[in-house]
Design a protein around this motif. Structure first.
Motif, PDB file in Angstrom:
ATOM      1  N   GLY A  23      32.033  34.939  26.301  1.00 56.31           N
ATOM      2  CA  GLY A  23      30.882  35.679  26.800  1.00 56.31           C
ATOM      3  C   GLY A  23      30.224  35.064  28.013  1.00 56.31           C
ATOM      4  N   THR A  24      30.809  33.975  28.526  1.00 56.77           N
ATOM      5  CA  THR A  24      30.192  33.328  29.702  1.00 56.77           C
ATOM      6  C   THR A  24      30.833  33.758  31.010  1.00 56.77           C
ATOM      7  OG1 THR A  24      31.641  31.420  29.384  1.00 56.77           O
ATOM      8  CG2 THR A  24      29.435  31.316  28.390  1.00 56.77           C
ATOM      9  N   GLY A  25      31.867  34.591  30.957  1.00 58.11           N
ATOM     10  CA  GLY A  25      32.423  35.171  32.186  1.00 58.11           C
ATOM     11  C   GLY A  25      33.736  34.602  32.657  1.00 58.11           C
ATOM     12  N   LYS A  26      34.373  33.722  31.885  1.00 58.82           N
ATOM     13  CA  LYS A  26      35.632  33.122  32.363  1.00 58.82           C
ATOM     14  C   LYS A  26      36.733  34.176  32.520  1.00 58.82           C
ATOM     15  CE  LYS A  26      37.309  31.636  27.789  1.00 58.82           C
ATOM     16  NZ  LYS A  26      36.212  32.288  27.035  1.00 58.82           N
ATOM     17  N   SER A  27      36.852  35.064  31.525  1.00 61.91           N
ATOM     18  CA  SER A  27      37.886  36.098  31.615  1.00 61.91           C
ATOM     19  C   SER A  27      37.556  37.139  32.680  1.00 61.91           C
ATOM     20  CB  SER A  27      38.074  36.793  30.257  1.00 61.91           C
ATOM     21  OG  SER A  27      38.603  35.879  29.311  1.00 61.91           O
ATOM     22  N   SER A  28      36.261  37.284  32.972  1.00 67.44           N
ATOM     23  CA  SER A  28      35.851  38.210  34.035  1.00 67.44           C
ATOM     24  C   SER A  28      36.318  37.686  35.393  1.00 67.44           C
ATOM     25  CB  SER A  28      34.332  38.375  34.040  1.00 67.44           C
ATOM     26  OG  SER A  28      33.888  38.890  32.799  1.00 67.44           O
ATOM     27  N   ILE A  29      36.113  36.382  35.609  1.00 67.99           N
ATOM     28  CA  ILE A  29      36.570  35.772  36.861  1.00 67.99           C
ATOM     29  C   ILE A  29      38.095  35.860  36.946  1.00 67.99           C
ATOM     30  CG2 ILE A  29      36.780  33.581  38.106  1.00 67.99           C
ATOM     31  CD1 ILE A  29      34.004  32.872  37.159  1.00 67.99           C
ATOM     32  N   PHE A  30      38.755  35.557  35.840  1.00 70.24           N
ATOM     33  CA  PHE A  30      40.215  35.611  35.799  1.00 70.24           C
ATOM     34  C   PHE A  30      40.704  37.019  36.167  1.00 70.24           C
ATOM     35  CE2 PHE A  30      44.331  36.041  33.715  1.00 70.24           C
ATOM     36  CZ  PHE A  30      44.955  34.843  34.034  1.00 70.24           C
ATOM     37  N   ALA A  31      40.063  38.055  35.607  1.00 66.66           N
ATOM     38  CA  ALA A  31      40.467  39.442  35.883  1.00 66.66           C
ATOM     39  C   ALA A  31      40.255  39.790  37.353  1.00 66.66           C
ATOM     40  CB  ALA A  31      39.687  40.399  34.995  1.00 66.66           C
ATOM     41  N   GLY A  32      39.134  39.352  37.927  1.00 68.77           N
ATOM     42  CA  GLY A  32      38.871  39.625  39.342  1.00 68.77           C
ATOM     43  C   GLY A  32      39.915  38.979  40.239  1.00 68.77           C
ATOM     44  N   LEU A  33      40.280  37.734  39.928  1.00 67.51           N
ATOM     45  CA  LEU A  33      41.299  37.037  40.718  1.00 67.51           C
ATOM     46  C   LEU A  33      42.660  37.722  40.568  1.00 67.51           C
ATOM     47  CD1 LEU A  33      40.383  33.301  39.951  1.00 67.51           C
ATOM     48  CD2 LEU A  33      39.851  34.620  42.005  1.00 67.51           C
ATOM     49  N   GLU A  34      42.997  38.137  39.357  1.00 59.67           N
ATOM     50  CA  GLU A  34      44.270  38.847  39.139  1.00 59.67           C
ATOM     51  C   GLU A  34      44.372  40.096  40.003  1.00 59.67           C
ATOM     52  OE1 GLU A  34      46.467  38.850  35.025  1.00 59.67           O
ATOM     53  OE2 GLU A  34      44.329  39.112  34.681  1.00 59.67           O
ATOM     54  N   MET A  35      43.275  40.834  40.106  1.00 61.94           N
ATOM     55  CA  MET A  35      43.304  42.057  40.915  1.00 61.94           C
ATOM     56  C   MET A  35      43.530  41.748  42.384  1.00 61.94           C
ATOM     57  SD  MET A  35      43.278  44.918  39.360  1.00 61.94           S
ATOM     58  CE  MET A  35      42.723  46.105  40.585  1.00 61.94           C
ATOM     59  N   ILE A  36      42.908  40.699  42.880  1.00 67.92           N
ATOM     60  CA  ILE A  36      43.052  40.350  44.302  1.00 67.92           C
ATOM     61  C   ILE A  36      44.468  39.866  44.607  1.00 67.92           C
ATOM     62  CG2 ILE A  36      42.293  38.742  46.105  1.00 67.92           C
ATOM     63  CD1 ILE A  36      39.498  38.852  44.850  1.00 67.92           C
ATOM     64  N   TYR A  37      45.042  39.089  43.687  1.00 66.55           N
ATOM     65  CA  TYR A  37      46.372  38.530  43.924  1.00 66.55           C
ATOM     66  C   TYR A  37      47.502  39.457  43.466  1.00 66.55           C
ATOM     67  CZ  TYR A  37      44.694  33.841  45.200  1.00 66.55           C
ATOM     68  OH  TYR A  37      44.124  32.773  45.848  1.00 66.55           O
ATOM     69  N   ALA A  38      47.344  40.067  42.291  1.00 64.33           N
ATOM     70  CA  ALA A  38      48.479  40.760  41.666  1.00 64.33           C
ATOM     71  C   ALA A  38      48.283  42.253  41.460  1.00 64.33           C
ATOM     72  CB  ALA A  38      48.795  40.103  40.323  1.00 64.33           C
ATOM     73  N   GLN A  39      47.069  42.782  41.670  1.00 62.08           N
ATOM     74  CA  GLN A  39      46.794  44.204  41.469  1.00 62.08           C
ATOM     75  C   GLN A  39      47.106  44.674  40.046  1.00 62.08           C
ATOM     76  OE1 GLN A  39      45.567  47.101  43.905  1.00 62.08           O
ATOM     77  NE2 GLN A  39      44.485  45.162  43.759  1.00 62.08           N
ATOM     78  N   GLU A  40      46.881  43.808  39.090  1.00 68.15           N
ATOM     79  CA  GLU A  40      46.949  44.183  37.682  1.00 68.15           C
ATOM     80  C   GLU A  40      46.176  43.152  36.872  1.00 68.15           C
ATOM     81  OE1 GLU A  40      50.693  43.173  35.362  1.00 68.15           O
ATOM     82  OE2 GLU A  40      51.540  43.444  37.370  1.00 68.15           O
ATOM     83  N   ILE A  41      45.866  43.511  35.626  1.00 72.34           N
ATOM     84  CA  ILE A  41      45.076  42.637  34.761  1.00 72.34           C
ATOM     85  C   ILE A  41      45.792  42.518  33.425  1.00 72.34           C
ATOM     86  CG2 ILE A  41      42.847  42.309  33.609  1.00 72.34           C
ATOM     87  CD1 ILE A  41      41.624  44.049  35.847  1.00 72.34           C
ATOM     88  N   GLY A  42      46.190  41.291  33.090  1.00 72.63           N
ATOM     89  CA  GLY A  42      46.945  41.056  31.863  1.00 72.63           C
ATOM     90  C   GLY A  42      46.217  41.528  30.619  1.00 72.63           C
ATOM     91  N   GLU A  43      44.906  41.285  30.570  1.00 73.34           N
ATOM     92  CA  GLU A  43      44.149  41.655  29.381  1.00 73.34           C
ATOM     93  C   GLU A  43      44.116  43.173  29.211  1.00 73.34           C
ATOM     94  OE1 GLU A  43      39.899  40.484  27.238  1.00 73.34           O
ATOM     95  OE2 GLU A  43      40.483  39.569  29.141  1.00 73.34           O
TER      96      GLU A  43
END
Length: 826
Positions: free
Chosen positions: A127-147
């Motif tokens: 709930g502190t935002g780690k997966s949110s940051i991870f998802a944002g980075l995935e979109m910029i680099y890979a244009q998809e989100i694993g979760e």
């Protein structure tokens, strides 16, 4: 591998292929024009270009030069050495990260310290935002989100808008924002790093962002599957190395040798049948001429003053004609509308359906609103969010408006389902009717021969017979139409299939079908009238006629047969020409299927050789880490290697290679696979190694520097001791240093587990050891402690009062609370 590199490989295969195998040259020369959308379309285009290339001199030298001028379209060299490590992250309104403050200041994370781009080990509670940051980075680099993939059954169909909807913060009124700064430039959710999908496949950024999705997805791998198995370890490695085009083409090529293609052979057989029937008709005409001439000769021997009479077999002829008259020579369809009307109605409804129905959620939304409306008056507020500024009446009015729109969609959906069923059923019934009439005419053509006054009907049936033969013998079309009728509850995919069938064959469905139906209807009336007139003529004939009258009648009949013979001979000549062409097409089908089967062996070996060339980093990473988990069980040994199977091609034995992973018992020599041997945790670790290895292979091949980001996939309970994870992480770092020493490594590790966090700090305090022959870049030479930020996230709402600033002066609210690097960790 770029498209240019891929085509060069096709050209190499074409040049080395034996001269009589032309398919290799056709594939290499015409590849950009081949239709790869389906097996059928692919085969059609292969046939077309195969014919086109008759007597062609394939100038591959000129083609290679032309390709060289276009190579910058997907030039990977321009990315070689590109540094895409993260210097800082600016983020707001993205899932767990709130929107910017009233002054427009976002949240952020700064990974630069004293001008050095740092690694990061981050402890973060849920709930502190780690997966949110991870998802944002995935979109910029890979244009998809694993979760998001993990939570979607058919994630392969997800599009950018689906991912954007997933990361959009539910309670935010501002747009989602995530921006990064790298040594190679700034990027965000719109200005992404790899805008071209082909480049994303080549550089494979998704394997640098490791989450539970990668673990579960790689957990489905078949470790001893053959190299043509799409889910084998070998194929997954191949795809991840940018061999998507190779594999797509291979998938189609493998379907060709067993393709039951009946279109050309059906046409050949139909023409051959017509030709034989015409020859029989010609033979019968000549036989009738000879028989009637013999009758004339016999009659002429009678004395002129004798009156020889014969009784005509009127009853028999009338019986034959009535039998013809009683045959059902009409088209019967259950639908009142014409086929053209069905098509027009369906097309109109389908276009309306597309304009109104945005997605499948429309129907769920309708049910939701209906239920909400029922309980609306039980609340003083919106029953869903409990936070509405609108009155109950305003909410109800809005719901009613939306329901009206959704009910319109429901109505359209019902109408298009009915239109789909009507059209598909009508087409299938029509196909069966064509078959019935084709068989009827086949028999009737001989039955009409004795009746000279029905020859006009016979000629028209000949024309109709030929038209019907082209439709009846198209087995694929009939089977396709029949398959459409099997859909009891058609969906959007079925609508598209039927729409494409009509739109891709406009002449067939909108002209040919209509013309054949009109011809049948017109001929049915004319045929009935002609047969009735023939019966009437026979009834009106005298029962006896003189010799002279008989001779004249027979002579007239002979003349009519002689008049027909040139037309029959012309049809035979035309059919013989058509049979030659149809036989060529049928033979070409067999040749293409045979040559593709031979080509598949060489083509598959080419893919496997490319995969083998980049296999060593994968082998070393997995083996070096996994061997630690066999120390307590020394009788078992983990192996990942290239298995070779000898294949003989043109008398030469060639090795067909495939990557396999297995565990071998040293005493019994029995083998098993990782998915069966490892317990849950060790299998999870093994699957992680697959992702890490593929990332490393891509990094080594293309020399592009992407960050390695791991999102909270380990728990302390997974490891036997605190040192286990420390050794694991340190081993991963050492392997990256070993195989890409010239690229400064950046890793970012998120975890919510305190023991994993502390073990990670132990790992970075160890020195990285590589052999003396490996030359590290300057940044990799420095200690991990000096270039790794260690800290933790707290809830973004619990931010400091003091605003932070990036190196360029931009303001942000710091998400990471750093632990000083030089303070020992306990």
């Amino acid at each position: 591998m770029t498209t240019t590199e891929f085509r060069n490989k096709l050209i190499e295969l074409a040049v080395s292929e034996k001269e009589e195998n032309k398919i290799a040259k056709v594939l290499a020369y015409y590849y950009p024009s081949l239709d790869l959308s389906s097996r059928e379309s692919f085969f059609e285009s292969l046939m077309r270009f195969f014919k086109l290339s008759d007597n062609q001199n394939f100038d591959f030298n000129t083609l290679s030069q032309e390709m060289e001028t276009d190579k910058n379209i997907f030039d990977t060299n321009s990315y070689r050495g590109k540094d895409l490590r993260i210097k800082n992250i600016e983020i707001s309104s993205l899932r767990g990260i709130p929107e910017k403050d009233k002054n427009g200041v976002p949240f952020g994370l700064n990974l630069v310290d004293d001008g050095i781009i740092n690694n990061a080990v981050i402890l973060a509670n849920n709930g502190t935002g780690k997966s949110s940051i991870f998802a944002g980075l995935e979109m910029i680099y890979a244009q998809e989100i694993g979760e998001k993939n993990l939570r979607t059954e058919s994630y392969q169909n997800l599009k950018k808008e689906n991912y954007n909807s997933y990361i959009d913060r539910f309670t935010s009124t501002s747009s989602t924002h995530c921006k990064i700064d790298t040594e190679s430039g700034e990027y965000d959710l719109e200005n992404i790093i790899f805008r071209n999908e082909n480049l994303r496949k080549i550089f494979n950024p998704r394997n640098f962002f490791i989450s539970d999705f990668d673990i579960y997805e790689n957990g489905k791998v078949r470790f001893i599957g053959n190299n043509k198995d799409a889910n084998s370890l070998h194929s997954i490695v191949a795809r991840s190395l940018g061999l998507e085009e190779f594999l797509q083409l291979q998938n189609l090529l493998l379907q060709i040798p067993g393709y039951r293609r009946s279109k050309e052979s059906g046409r050949r057989n139909a023409i051959d049948k017509q030709l034989n029937e015409q020859k029989d008709i010609l033979k019968n005409a000549n036989t009738q001429i000879q028989a009637k001439q013999r009758e004339i000769d016999a009659l002429q021997k009678v004395k002129n003053d004798d009156v020889s009479k014969r009784t005509l077999d009127n009853a028999k002829q009338i019986e034959s004609l009535k039998s013809l008259l009683n045959k059902d020579f009409k088209i019967h369809l259950s639908s009142e509308k014409s086929v053209a009307g069905n098509i027009s109605n369906f097309n109109s409804l389908y276009q309306n359906f597309l304009s109104k129905t945005k997605d499948k959620r429309s129907f769920v939304e309708r049910d939701f609103l209906e239920a909400g409306k029922e309980i609306l008056h039980d609340f003083d507020n919106c029953p869903f969010c409990m936070d509405s500024n609108k009155s109950i009446e305003q909410i109800q009015e809005n719901v009613e408006r939306r329901l009206k729109e959704l009910k319109e969609i429901q109505k359209i959906d019902k109408e298009i389902k009915e239109a789909y069923r009507d059209l598909s059923t009508n087409l299938w019934q029509l196909s069966k009717e064509f078959n019935r009439l084709y068989e009827l005419i086949t028999l009737e053509r001989t039955e009409l021969t004795p009746f000279v006054n029905l020859q006009n009907i016979s000629k028209k049936e000949e024309i109709l017979y030929f038209q019907l033969s082209l439709l009846v013998n198209d087995i694929e079309l009939s089977e396709h139409i029949n398959s459409l009728t099997q859909k009891n509850i058609p969906n959007e995919k079925d609508y598209l299939t039927l729409y494409n069938l009509i739109e891709n064959n406009p002449t067939l469905f909108k002209e040919t079908f209509a013309n054949v139906i009109d011809a049948i209807s017109s001929l049915s009336l004319e045929r009935k009238e002609s047969i009735e007139n023939a019966i009437s003529d026979i009834n009106n004939q005298e029962t006896t006629i003189s010799v002279q009258q008989q001779i004249k009648t027979l002579s007239d009949e002979i003349e009519k047969y002689k008049t027909q013979i040139p037309n029959i001979e012309k049809q035979i000549s035309e059919l013989e020409k058509q049979l030659i062409e149809a036989s060529k097409d049928a033979d070409l089908v067999d040749r293409v299927k045979r040559e593709v089967g031979e080509y598949n062996l060489r083509y598959g070996i080419e893919i496997n050789n490319i995969v083998s060339q980049v296999f060593e980093p994968i082998k070393d990473v997995v083996e070096s880490i996994m061997k630690d988990y066999f120390e307590n069980n020394p009788q078992n040994e983990f192996k990942i290697y290239i298995r070779s199977n000898p294949i003989e091609i043109d008398g030469v034995e060639i090795e067909d290679k495939c990557i396999v992973a297995e565990i071998v018992n040293k005493h019994s020599n029995k083998t098993t696979t990782p998915d069966q041997y490892f317990n849950t945790f060790r299998y999870k670790l093994f699957c992680l190694m697959v992702s890490l290895s593929i990332a490393l292979a891509t990094r080594k091949k293309y020399q592009i520097n992407l960050p390695l980001v791991i999102d909270d996939i380990f728990f302390a309970s997974d490891f036997a001791s605190k040192n286990s994870f420390s050794n694991f992480l340190h081993k991963v770092i050492e392997v990256f240093y070993k195989y890409t020493p010239e690229l400064p490594l950046q890793f970012i590790l998120f975890t919510h587990d305190d023991i994993i966090f502390r073990s990670s700090m132990d790992a970075i305090e160890k020195s990285v050891e590589v052999s003396d022959d490996i030359v590290l870049c300057e940044e990799n030479k420095s200690s991990l402690v000096s270039k790794t930020l260690v800290g933790r996230f707290f809830d973004p709402e619990d931010k400091d009062n003091q605003i932070s600033h990036f190196e360029d002066g931009r303001s942000y609210w710091e998400l990471l609370y750093k632990i000083p690097k030089l303070i020992p960790q306990f």
